[in-house]
Every structure is written in C-alpha cells, then in structure tokens.
Scaffold this motif. Sequence first.
Motif, PDB file in Angstrom:
ATOM      1  N   ALA A   1      -1.840  43.538  43.284  1.00 17.44           N
ATOM      2  CA  ALA A   1      -1.309  42.267  42.777  1.00 17.44           C
ATOM      3  C   ALA A   1      -0.233  41.689  43.688  1.00 17.44           C
ATOM      4  N   ASP A   2      -0.030  42.301  44.861  1.00 18.32           N
ATOM      5  CA  ASP A   2       0.986  41.831  45.820  1.00 18.32           C
ATOM      6  C   ASP A   2       2.406  41.925  45.282  1.00 18.32           C
ATOM      7  N   ASP A   3       2.649  42.779  44.297  1.00 17.51           N
ATOM      8  CA  ASP A   3       3.996  42.954  43.754  1.00 17.51           C
ATOM      9  C   ASP A   3       4.674  44.079  44.535  1.00 17.51           C
ATOM     10  N   TYR A   4       5.134  43.760  45.744  1.00 21.24           N
ATOM     11  CA  TYR A   4       5.620  44.775  46.671  1.00 21.24           C
ATOM     12  C   TYR A   4       6.889  45.469  46.179  1.00 21.24           C
ATOM     13  N   GLY A   5       7.756  44.720  45.488  1.00 23.02           N
ATOM     14  CA  GLY A   5       8.962  45.332  44.955  1.00 23.02           C
ATOM     15  C   GLY A   5       8.642  46.412  43.938  1.00 23.02           C
ATOM     16  N   LYS A   6       7.684  46.124  43.057  1.00 21.26           N
ATOM     17  CA  LYS A   6       7.292  47.105  42.035  1.00 21.26           C
ATOM     18  C   LYS A   6       6.622  48.319  42.676  1.00 21.26           C
ATOM     19  N   VAL A   7       5.842  48.092  43.723  1.00 26.65           N
ATOM     20  CA  VAL A   7       5.209  49.201  44.444  1.00 26.65           C
ATOM     21  C   VAL A   7       6.259  50.183  44.936  1.00 26.65           C
ATOM     22  N   ALA A   8       7.309  49.633  45.574  1.00 26.36           N
ATOM     23  CA  ALA A   8       8.344  50.476  46.161  1.00 26.36           C
ATOM     24  C   ALA A   8       9.119  51.259  45.119  1.00 26.36           C
ATOM     25  N   VAL A   9       9.242  50.693  43.920  1.00 26.47           N
ATOM     26  CA  VAL A   9       9.974  51.387  42.849  1.00 26.47           C
ATOM     27  C   VAL A   9       9.110  52.454  42.185  1.00 26.47           C
ATOM     28  N   LEU A  10       7.853  52.102  41.898  1.00 28.44           N
ATOM     29  CA  LEU A  10       6.996  52.989  41.110  1.00 28.44           C
ATOM     30  C   LEU A  10       6.381  54.127  41.927  1.00 28.44           C
TER      31      LEU A  10
ATOM     32  N   GLU B   1       6.604  47.129  54.811  1.00 28.57           N
ATOM     33  CA  GLU B   1       7.546  48.157  54.373  1.00 28.57           C
ATOM     34  C   GLU B   1       7.065  48.805  53.083  1.00 28.57           C
ATOM     35  N   SER B   2       6.621  47.963  52.164  1.00 26.27           N
ATOM     36  CA  SER B   2       6.130  48.475  50.886  1.00 26.27           C
ATOM     37  C   SER B   2       4.927  49.379  51.091  1.00 26.27           C
ATOM     38  N   ARG B   3       4.024  48.984  51.997  1.00 28.66           N
ATOM     39  CA  ARG B   3       2.846  49.797  52.251  1.00 28.66           C
ATOM     40  C   ARG B   3       3.229  51.138  52.850  1.00 28.66           C
ATOM     41  N   ASN B   4       4.227  51.153  53.739  1.00 27.24           N
ATOM     42  CA  ASN B   4       4.649  52.414  54.347  1.00 27.24           C
ATOM     43  C   ASN B   4       5.201  53.383  53.308  1.00 27.24           C
ATOM     44  N   VAL B   5       6.011  52.860  52.379  1.00 25.13           N
ATOM     45  CA  VAL B   5       6.545  53.702  51.300  1.00 25.13           C
ATOM     46  C   VAL B   5       5.403  54.212  50.429  1.00 25.13           C
ATOM     47  N   LEU B   6       4.491  53.318  50.089  1.00 24.75           N
ATOM     48  CA  LEU B   6       3.353  53.704  49.249  1.00 24.75           C
ATOM     49  C   LEU B   6       2.495  54.758  49.946  1.00 24.75           C
ATOM     50  N   THR B   7       2.256  54.585  51.231  1.00 23.16           N
ATOM     51  CA  THR B   7       1.437  55.543  51.982  1.00 23.16           C
ATOM     52  C   THR B   7       2.090  56.924  52.004  1.00 23.16           C
ATOM     53  N   ASP B   8       3.408  56.961  52.223  1.00 21.30           N
ATOM     54  CA  ASP B   8       4.123  58.248  52.207  1.00 21.30           C
ATOM     55  C   ASP B   8       3.987  58.916  50.836  1.00 21.30           C
TER      56      ASP B   8
END
Length: 307
Positions: A6-15, A106-113
């Motif tokens: 959903a392109d909600d990058y802030g929520k991705v980084a938190v969750l 940045e969000s994708r990198n956090v999610l990938t890790d």
Amino acid sequence: MNAWTADDYGKVAVLAPLAVEHLGKAALWQKNPVLVVPLAPEHEASLLSLATQPDLASPKLRTIGLSIVLRRLDQLLGGGLPVEGKRRTRMVEVRNGAMHVGLPAESRNVLTDCLTVCDALLGYLGEDASAFYGDHRANVLTLLDEKRTEIGHRVAAKLARARRRLTELEERLGEEMFKETTSRLEGLAADALVGEDFGDGLWGVDAVCPECGSGGKLFGHVDGEYEVDYDVEPLGNGQYDSFIVGGWALQLSPQTFACNVCKLTLHGPEELAEGKLPASRHEIHLSDLSDDFDPEYFAESQYGIQD
C-alpha cells in the motif's frame, strides 16, 4: 507486507522490526521461557513466574526489547543471525523510534533485513514460510532476491500493489462478480486509457498486462514515413504494366504501460523491460493504432509533409 503493497513506508518501518521482536521472542520462549526476561533485580517476579508457571498472559510478565532479543538469538542460533552490524542497529533504532524511515528505498532495506531474520527464525521454529506469509510469499522472495536491481525492486513493488488490488476486489465481490467486473474493465480500456493522460504526443497499442494478463495499453512516441516502391504486373505478350506501391512504415518508442483492470502502470524503458514488456523502438502497423491516428496529419504536423 500489506503496508508495503500500500506504499505506507512509515508503517512498514515500524511494523517490520516489531514482527522480528515477536517472532524472536517466540523462538526464545520455545527454547526456554526464561530467555525473554530482562536481567535486572526488578524483574525477579517475571523470572520466577516463567521458571515455574510460564504464562504469556501473566500481568507480572515483563520481557526484553528487540536489541536484547537479537543478541540472545545470535547465541541461540548456531550460525548466528544473518543480519549484523549497522543493519541490526538500524532495525533496533527504527523499532525504538530513534530513527525515522519514510522513503521507499530506506523502508525496503529495513523490511528486507527484518524478513531475512524472520526466515531464519521460521526455520528454527520449524514453521512453513509459505503458510506464514500467505499471499505475500512471492513478494517476500522478491524482496530477498539480492540480485534484483533498484529498478527491479520498484517494479516488483508495483506488481505487488496491483496483485493486492485484485485480491481485495475479489474478496469484496466474490468470484463470479469479480470475473464480470474485470472483464468489463478490460473492455473499457480503449476509452479509459488515453495517451495524453501519460504524456504529450503519446499513442497507444494493445499489450498484455504482465501482472493480471488483461489487455492493457503500451504508450509511446510514434515515428514513421511514407515508403514508396515500384511493382510490375504482366499483361501478356511480353508486356508489363508498372505502378507505384506506397504505405506507411511506423515505429513506436515505448514510454508507459497501463492496465485498466489491476491499475498497474510502468514508466520508462527500464521499468517496461523489467516488466517483460517491449521497451525499445520497434515496428508497428497502422492498424495497431486507434482510428484517431491520421498518418497524413501526423506527417504534416511532425515534418511538414503532405501526402
């Protein structure tokens, strides 16, 4: 993963780091419940509770944060965690709110890790990754593909969003109504998808959507010229009649693809190529273009040529 599509990058980084923390605590709990207790005198009650009657619902239970979870998991897993150093620190800082991540890369990198750690923990717990991730398993595999370029990740995210739209639409409408609706949307593509909506001077030709398989439109700049040739026709008795044969030779330089069903849009030759769509200049036929395309008017407007 829903937030990612959903392109909600802030929520991705938190969750995402929160998911690692919960899954990590599950792994520690499986080994021994006391491993989730902080090492401090004020947490004696939690230690005693978990050592005697382990209960996650206990009101006295206080557990460790992500930083300690990762440190203990590193010792628990024989080969250690697959994410180290700055990447692990970034995960913890994002989880604790000390670092804000809002940009897609940045969000994708956090999610990938986080997904990398989750995959290792699922293996340790003996859980089926496909069942754990459900419909997002393909998205996870794409994100974890280290060979994928930045363009590849961007297109993969667009494909995931398009897939999510269709999934949610089918869940709301049911299978039969979903098929009717998508068929109707595909039929309306010629009127709904117009070149001028994507750039000046763009014309569209039919193309198959790489995500849903529906008929979409590939838009680009058209170039062409009127080619003249000579042919002969035998009249008999060694006589021939010569005449001129002419026709338009057209080429399309693709710029954008759009689908009216799953709403996928790809922009630029690099994204088109990643989506397995024609991305370079190629020949098309006059019949490929809409009836609005007048080759004589086109030639006059572009080159000042009158047929």
